[in-house]
Design a protein around this motif. Structure first.
Motif, short mmCIF file in Angstrom:
data_model
loop_
_atom_site.label_atom_id
_atom_site.label_comp_id
_atom_site.label_asym_id
_atom_site.label_seq_id
_atom_site.Cartn_x
_atom_site.Cartn_y
_atom_site.Cartn_z
N ARG A 230 0.83 -1.20 0.00
CA ARG A 230 0.00 0.00 0.00
C ARG A 230 0.86 1.25 0.00
O ARG A 230 1.86 1.33 0.70
CB ARG A 230 -0.91 0.02 1.24
N SER A 231 0.45 2.22 -0.79
CA SER A 231 1.04 3.56 -0.77
C SER A 231 -0.11 4.55 -0.72
O SER A 231 -0.71 4.88 -1.75
CB SER A 231 1.89 3.80 -2.02
N GLN A 234 -3.30 3.95 -2.77
CA GLN A 234 -2.93 3.18 -3.94
C GLN A 234 -2.33 1.83 -3.55
O GLN A 234 -1.78 1.67 -2.46
CB GLN A 234 -1.91 3.94 -4.79
N VAL A 236 0.48 -0.82 -4.98
CA VAL A 236 1.61 -0.93 -5.88
C VAL A 236 1.99 -2.39 -6.02
O VAL A 236 2.17 -3.10 -5.02
CB VAL A 236 2.82 -0.12 -5.37
N ARG A 261 0.42 0.69 -10.55
CA ARG A 261 -0.27 1.29 -9.40
C ARG A 261 -1.77 1.26 -9.65
O ARG A 261 -2.23 1.62 -10.73
CB ARG A 261 0.17 2.74 -9.21
N VAL A 292 7.51 -2.38 2.64
CA VAL A 292 7.58 -0.92 2.53
C VAL A 292 8.66 -0.45 3.49
O VAL A 292 8.72 -0.89 4.65
CB VAL A 292 6.24 -0.28 2.90
N GLU A 298 12.76 8.79 2.22
CA GLU A 298 11.70 8.58 1.25
C GLU A 298 11.12 7.18 1.38
O GLU A 298 11.84 6.20 1.51
CB GLU A 298 12.22 8.79 -0.18
N GLU A 299 9.78 7.10 1.33
CA GLU A 299 9.10 5.82 1.46
C GLU A 299 9.01 5.15 0.09
O GLU A 299 8.77 5.80 -0.92
CB GLU A 299 7.70 6.02 2.03
N GLY A 300 9.18 3.83 0.10
CA GLY A 300 9.09 3.12 -1.17
C GLY A 300 9.08 1.62 -0.97
O GLY A 300 8.93 1.12 0.15
N LEU A 301 9.23 0.90 -2.07
CA LEU A 301 9.21 -0.56 -2.08
C LEU A 301 10.63 -1.09 -2.02
O LEU A 301 11.48 -0.74 -2.84
CB LEU A 301 8.52 -1.05 -3.35
N ARG A 321 11.32 4.39 -4.71
CA ARG A 321 10.43 5.21 -3.91
C ARG A 321 9.07 5.34 -4.59
O ARG A 321 8.93 5.21 -5.81
CB ARG A 321 11.05 6.60 -3.70
N PHE A 322 8.05 5.58 -3.76
CA PHE A 322 6.68 5.72 -4.28
C PHE A 322 6.52 7.03 -5.02
O PHE A 322 7.16 8.04 -4.70
CB PHE A 322 5.66 5.64 -3.14
#
Length: 322
Positions: A230-231, A234, A236, A261, A292, A298-301, A321-322
């Motif tokens: 989840r982002s 959204q 992903v 996405r 996550v 920075e937040e991301g996968l 990153r998202f």
């Protein structure tokens, strides 16, 4: 910043004694620590039950000084974090023995068996897990009796399982689906029931109702064993196996390296442009571990390992990153 510049994979450097190449393992994040458990190097052969810890700041692996009752070595396992505790469920060894539900307290470095497989949820592998602030959700997977479409929740405060309505005829039993919780709804995406599935189903935790979801846009091809996270509002998804190998789990089928996405409000898919320079793009993969994470603010996968198109297990770690 242009969309292309934003959508790049970054290879994460790794030092220390890490998990090495493997697939069908699990990854989760608590603070700036990444935890890795389980997996296989050769198909259907478990490796170890060490809990590996990766420091996102120093980029160094170590093995957790774990005490207590740990899960036995397994693959096809899942885990999620709630607060500073990790919850690990399922997975099997090469004799088809299944694990129950375990917790790992990252502050005390201690394992605890919460629900033995003989007394709790029937054992399984290649299921999917997600969580909210209080509950761990488990959907699908492969049990001793075959693939299932059941949804269960484990209340970490009350320490008990809750059985929700099963997915119904429209939502077939499956292995390797995506499972994501977004604002009180549990989303089941794709999976494998002998064939690759491209359907999406949503369970409303408030009403207790399942809905088959129709989406538009750049709809991804059917797939299984892929990251889904989840982002915001959204979902992903990345990679996965789009077509099985004739040897099934013993081989590598058609693997994806694409990112998509889904907006859970508009139900429109977007295929994300990959701005990674040629030669630096990560290999297509399935059966990888993912979570996550926040890297450099920075937040991301975050993705580790998995199976490659050559059927060799990967040992790289990549971040987007998202």
């Amino acid at each position: 910043m242009s969309p292309v510049a934003e959508n790049k994979w970054v290879k994460v450097g790794q030092k220390g004694s890490g998990p090495g190449p493997r697939s069908s393992h699990a990854l989760t994040v608590v603070g700036d620590k990444v935890y890795c458990f389980g997996g296989e190097l050769k198909p259907t052969i478990h490796i170890d039950n060490d809990l590996y810890v990766f420091d996102l700041q120093t980029q160094e692996w170590s093995i957790a000084p774990a005490t207590g009752d740990a899960p036995f070595p397994c693959f096809g396992v899942s885990m999620v974090p709630i607060g500073t505790t990790i919850y690990v469920y399922g997975g099997r060894d090469d004799t088809r023995r299944y694990n129950g539900l375990y917790s790992y307290d990252t502050l005390r470095n201690k394992w605890e068996l919460l629900s033995p497989v003989e007394e709790g949820l029937p054992g399984r592998s290649y299921h999917s897990m997600a969580c909210d602030d209080r509950n761990v959700y488990v959907f699908g997977g492969v049990t001793a009796k075959g693939r299932v479409n059941t949804l269960h929740g484990y209340d970490v405060v009350g320490r008990k399982w809750v059985e929700y309505p099963a997915g119904g005829e429209a939502c077939k039993g499956r292995g390797g689906p995506g499972l994501v919780v977004v604002e009180g709804k549990v989303w089941v995406l794709f999976g494998f029931d002998g064939n690759k599935l491209g359907d999406i189903h949503c369970f409303d935790l408030g009403s207790g109702q399942w809905t088959t979801v129709e989406t538009t846009g750049d709809v991804p091809p059917a797939r299984s064993v892929f990251p889904a996270v989840r982002s915001g509002k959204q979902i992903v998804v990345y990679g996965g196996e789009e077509e099985p190998h004739e040897l099934m789990h013993m081989g590598a089928g058609k693997l994806s390296g694409e990112v998509y996405r889904l907006d859970t409000e508009t139900l429109v898919w977007e295929k994300v442009v990959d701005g990674t320079e040629e030669g630096k793009k990560p290999s297509p993969r399935g059966w990888c571990a993912f979570a996550v994470a926040v890297k450099d603010g920075e937040e991301g996968l975050l993705v580790h390992g998995g199976n490659s198109p050559t059927n060799e297990r990967l040992d790289d770690m990549v971040f987007r990153r998202f």
